[in-house]
Motif scaffolding. Structure first.
Motif, short mmCIF file in Angstrom:
data_model
loop_
_atom_site.label_atom_id
_atom_site.label_comp_id
_atom_site.label_asym_id
_atom_site.label_seq_id
_atom_site.Cartn_x
_atom_site.Cartn_y
_atom_site.Cartn_z
N ALA A 27 2.79 10.63 10.73
CA ALA A 27 3.26 9.26 10.56
C ALA A 27 3.69 8.95 9.13
CB ALA A 27 2.19 8.27 10.99
N THR A 28 3.29 9.77 8.17
CA THR A 28 3.60 9.50 6.77
C THR A 28 4.38 10.66 6.16
OG1 THR A 28 1.43 10.39 6.15
CG2 THR A 28 1.62 8.00 6.39
N VAL A 29 5.03 10.36 5.05
CA VAL A 29 5.80 11.39 4.35
C VAL A 29 4.89 12.28 3.52
CG1 VAL A 29 7.62 11.78 2.65
CG2 VAL A 29 7.85 9.93 4.31
N ASP A 30 3.94 11.67 2.80
CA ASP A 30 3.03 12.44 1.95
C ASP A 30 1.65 12.53 2.58
OD1 ASP A 30 5.02 12.84 0.00
OD2 ASP A 30 4.66 10.84 -0.82
N LYS A 31 0.65 11.97 1.93
CA LYS A 31 -0.71 12.05 2.44
C LYS A 31 -0.92 11.03 3.56
CE LYS A 31 -2.49 8.95 -1.16
NZ LYS A 31 -3.49 8.78 -2.24
N PRO A 32 -1.82 11.32 4.51
CA PRO A 32 -2.09 10.39 5.61
C PRO A 32 -2.70 9.08 5.11
CG PRO A 32 -2.92 12.59 6.11
CD PRO A 32 -2.55 12.59 4.65
N LEU A 33 -2.54 8.04 5.90
CA LEU A 33 -3.11 6.74 5.54
C LEU A 33 -4.61 6.74 5.75
CD1 LEU A 33 -0.53 4.37 7.31
CD2 LEU A 33 -0.60 5.01 4.90
N ASN A 34 -5.32 5.91 4.98
CA ASN A 34 -6.73 5.72 5.27
C ASN A 34 -6.88 4.70 6.40
OD1 ASN A 34 -6.85 2.94 4.13
ND2 ASN A 34 -6.56 3.98 2.17
N VAL A 35 -8.08 4.55 6.90
CA VAL A 35 -8.30 3.74 8.09
C VAL A 35 -7.93 2.27 7.85
CG1 VAL A 35 -10.04 2.92 9.73
CG2 VAL A 35 -10.12 5.29 8.92
N VAL A 36 -8.33 1.73 6.70
CA VAL A 36 -8.06 0.31 6.43
C VAL A 36 -6.57 0.04 6.34
CG1 VAL A 36 -8.42 -1.58 4.80
CG2 VAL A 36 -10.29 -0.01 5.30
N ASP A 37 -5.83 0.93 5.64
CA ASP A 37 -4.39 0.72 5.51
C ASP A 37 -3.68 0.88 6.86
OD1 ASP A 37 -4.68 0.24 2.86
OD2 ASP A 37 -3.99 2.22 2.17
N ALA A 38 -4.11 1.86 7.65
CA ALA A 38 -3.51 2.03 8.97
C ALA A 38 -3.80 0.82 9.86
CB ALA A 38 -4.05 3.31 9.63
N LEU A 39 -5.03 0.32 9.80
CA LEU A 39 -5.38 -0.88 10.57
C LEU A 39 -4.59 -2.09 10.09
CD1 LEU A 39 -7.20 -2.28 12.64
CD2 LEU A 39 -8.91 -2.58 10.83
N PHE A 40 -4.41 -2.19 8.78
CA PHE A 40 -3.64 -3.31 8.21
C PHE A 40 -2.19 -3.27 8.71
CE2 PHE A 40 -1.15 -5.66 5.21
CZ PHE A 40 -1.99 -6.65 4.71
N MET A 41 -1.55 -2.12 8.64
CA MET A 41 -0.16 -2.00 9.06
C MET A 41 -0.01 -2.21 10.56
SD MET A 41 1.50 -1.58 6.30
CE MET A 41 3.08 -1.21 7.03
N SER A 42 -0.96 -1.69 11.34
CA SER A 42 -0.90 -1.86 12.79
C SER A 42 -1.07 -3.32 13.17
CB SER A 42 -1.99 -1.01 13.45
OG SER A 42 -1.99 -1.21 14.86
N THR A 43 -2.01 -4.01 12.53
CA THR A 43 -2.22 -5.43 12.81
C THR A 43 -1.02 -6.25 12.40
OG1 THR A 43 -4.60 -5.13 12.41
CG2 THR A 43 -3.77 -7.39 12.45
N SER A 44 -0.47 -5.95 11.23
CA SER A 44 0.68 -6.69 10.74
C SER A 44 1.88 -6.53 11.67
CB SER A 44 1.05 -6.23 9.33
OG SER A 44 2.11 -6.97 8.80
N ALA A 45 2.09 -5.32 12.20
CA ALA A 45 3.22 -5.09 13.10
C ALA A 45 2.95 -5.69 14.48
CB ALA A 45 3.48 -3.59 13.23
N SER A 46 1.74 -5.51 15.01
CA SER A 46 1.42 -6.04 16.34
C SER A 46 1.45 -7.56 16.35
CB SER A 46 0.04 -5.55 16.77
OG SER A 46 -0.02 -4.15 16.82
N CYS A 47 1.02 -8.17 15.26
CA CYS A 47 1.01 -9.64 15.14
C CYS A 47 2.31 -10.17 14.54
CB CYS A 47 -0.18 -10.09 14.30
SG CYS A 47 -1.78 -9.63 14.99
N VAL A 48 3.31 -9.31 14.46
CA VAL A 48 4.64 -9.62 13.93
C VAL A 48 4.55 -10.46 12.66
CG1 VAL A 48 5.90 -9.35 16.08
CG2 VAL A 48 4.88 -11.54 15.59
N THR A 49 3.75 -9.96 11.71
CA THR A 49 3.55 -10.67 10.45
C THR A 49 4.51 -10.18 9.38
OG1 THR A 49 1.22 -10.98 10.95
CG2 THR A 49 1.88 -11.29 8.68
N GLY A 50 4.49 -8.89 9.08
CA GLY A 50 5.40 -8.35 8.07
C GLY A 50 4.76 -8.05 6.74
#
Length: 466
Positions: free
Chosen positions: A47-70
């Motif tokens: 899912a990433t170009v370099d190192k994988p995301l940590n859990v908090v960042d992945a959760l943040f991005m998933s929530t932001s996208a699912s809740c159409v926040t941005g």
């Protein structure tokens, strides 16, 4: 002990049935499941170009996208791979239309039948009053309308950017930004959002049109279509809800444009031409209420502009739309009630109609609960980000955090620069705020509580007000 173990399946079944009986709980469970799935996919190394995301960042991005926040803790255009970007795109689309809507459509395609609770939730979300349409008809209309509008928007963007960027490489960005705009998500593959296109009338006009249509709600779209576009001669007027939603949207866009022009004329608007200033102010006024795209540098705006944008973000979009906030009709109803009371009318009146007491009670409850949630979130962020530092050492930080909280709650996605510097506790707070803001404080309250009917009515007594 054996009896307790044997009763566990029954207890679990009863709990599941109680959850499914409540449309609000179904909605919460659906969005939570979508966020978890998105988090797991974003944690994959692919899912990433370099190192994988940590859990908090992945959760943040998933929530932001699912809740159409941005809101984003990274540049998705350069730090996420094509797979990661597609995960974000799917989360935006599913979150925008609603997880229950998508699942019910899949059941229809498999010739399944939506549950009664599913039909009730769909009607409550995308219709008003005593709707005569079935849940299947409503869902079909939602799906076809969304796909059609997004396709038109993507085509307009593609035809504009393809001659310069290349015909083969422009299709994907056009589709991504069209979906992001219609779902009022605000995610962009560009590191500076659309600041590089702030004087491009075609791109700004296309994105603004998608944001407005996605933010007025499917009910209003269907109502306008039936009254003015459909070939059927119904000879009827727009419903009160549609007239109030469209009027409030138009007033907010006009007032926002004028206010941004006045407050930013010699600041962020200064380098632009006269038509460019008008276009940038108009686009930012439209985007600030729910979408989250920006053509101006938000971090360089004046204090009064940032505070005004907070007001727009708090109001948000219209009910039944892809956007968040307390909704335009909620605020419009309260304004109408205030004006009516000042004029001496006991009940709020607008467009030769009287707003019901139930509607006003719900509007008041939504605003009060929203204010409470925002207040608590701001307090938590100030403690987690500023600690016990005196205010003389943290000047300007309060407005940045306040802006961040309102943006997350309104599922807008604009930021004054605080997102990437938030601590782990701060990011978790924003995650919860985006989740609550997407579903609404009233939905959360209904999901975790049961309605109680009092058998005792006490005597009434007035209190001093004001």
């Amino acid at each position: 002990m054996l009896k307790i173990i044997t009763k566990i399946p029954t207890l679990f079944s009863n709990l599941s049935m109680r959850l499914l009986r409540s449309p609000a709980r179904v909605s919460i469970m659906g969005f939570a499941g979508l966020i978890v799935c998105g988090t797991l996919l974003l944690l994959l190394p692919i899912a990433t170009v370099d190192k994988p995301l940590n859990v908090v960042d992945a959760l943040f991005m998933s929530t932001s996208a699912s809740c159409v926040t941005g809101l984003s803790v990274m540049d998705i255009g350069s730090q996420l791979s094509l797979f990661g970007q597609l995960v974000i795109l799917v989360l935006i689309q599913v979150g925008g239309l609603g997880i229950l809507t998508i699942s019910t459509l899949l059941l229809m395609m498999m010739k399944g039948r939506p549950t009664l609770s599913g039909q009730a939730l769909i009607k409550d979300t995308f219709t008003y009053g005593e709707g005569k349409q079935t849940a299947a008809a409503v869902l079909r209309a939602i799906f076809l309308t969304a796909m059609g509008i997004e396709a038109i928007g993507a085509l307009c963007l593609y035809l504009r950017i393809a001659p310069q960027a290349g015909w083969s490489s422009s299709a994907y960005p056009a589709v991504f930004h069209a979906v992001s705009a219609f779902c009022n998500a605000g995610f962009s593959l560009n590191a500076d959002s659309f600041m590089g296109f702030r004087e491009d009338w075609i791109i700004n006009g296309t994105l603004a049109g998608l944001i407005i249509v996605g933010g007025i709600g499917f009910v209003v779209i269907a109502d306008v279509k039936d009254c003015y576009i459909s070939r059927k001669k119904t000879h009827r007027r727009l419903s009160l809800h549609s007239r109030l939603a469209l009027s409030a949207t138009a007033v907010l866009i006009l007032v926002g444009t004028v206010a941004i022009l006045c407050m930013e004329w010699r600041n962020t608007l200064a380098p632009l031409s006269m038509p460019g200033r008008l276009l940038a102010a108009l686009f930012q006024s439209i985007s600030a209420r729910t979408a989250g795209f920006n053509t101006l540098n938000i971090g360089l705006m004046a204090n009064e502009t940032l505070f005004f944008l907070c007001i727009l973000m708090f109001i948000g979009a219209c009910p039944g739309s892809c956007g968040g906030g307390v909704k335009t009709t909620t605020v419009a109803g309260l304004v109408v009630m205030g004006i009516s009371r000042l004029r001496g009318f006991r009940r709020p009146q607008v467009f030769l109609r009287t707003l019901t007491e139930t509607s006003m009670s719900r509007a008041t409850s939504v605003v009060m609960m929203s204010a409470l949630v925002i207040t608590l979130a701001i307090m938590v962020l100030m403690m987690s980000e500023l600690g016990d530092l005196p205010h003389t050492h943290t000047r300007g930080r309060f407005l940045e955090l306040f802006f961040e909280v309102i943006s997350a709650f309104g599922t807008v996605g604009l930021s004054a620069g605080a997102t990437s510097s938030l601590s782990t506790l701060g990011r978790i707070t924003i995650i919860l705020l985006m989740f609550i803001g997407r579903l609404g404080p009233m939905v959360i309250g209904l999901a975790v509580s049961q309605e109680r009917i009092s058998r005792v009515h006490y005597a009434e007594e007035n209190i001093m007000i004001g």
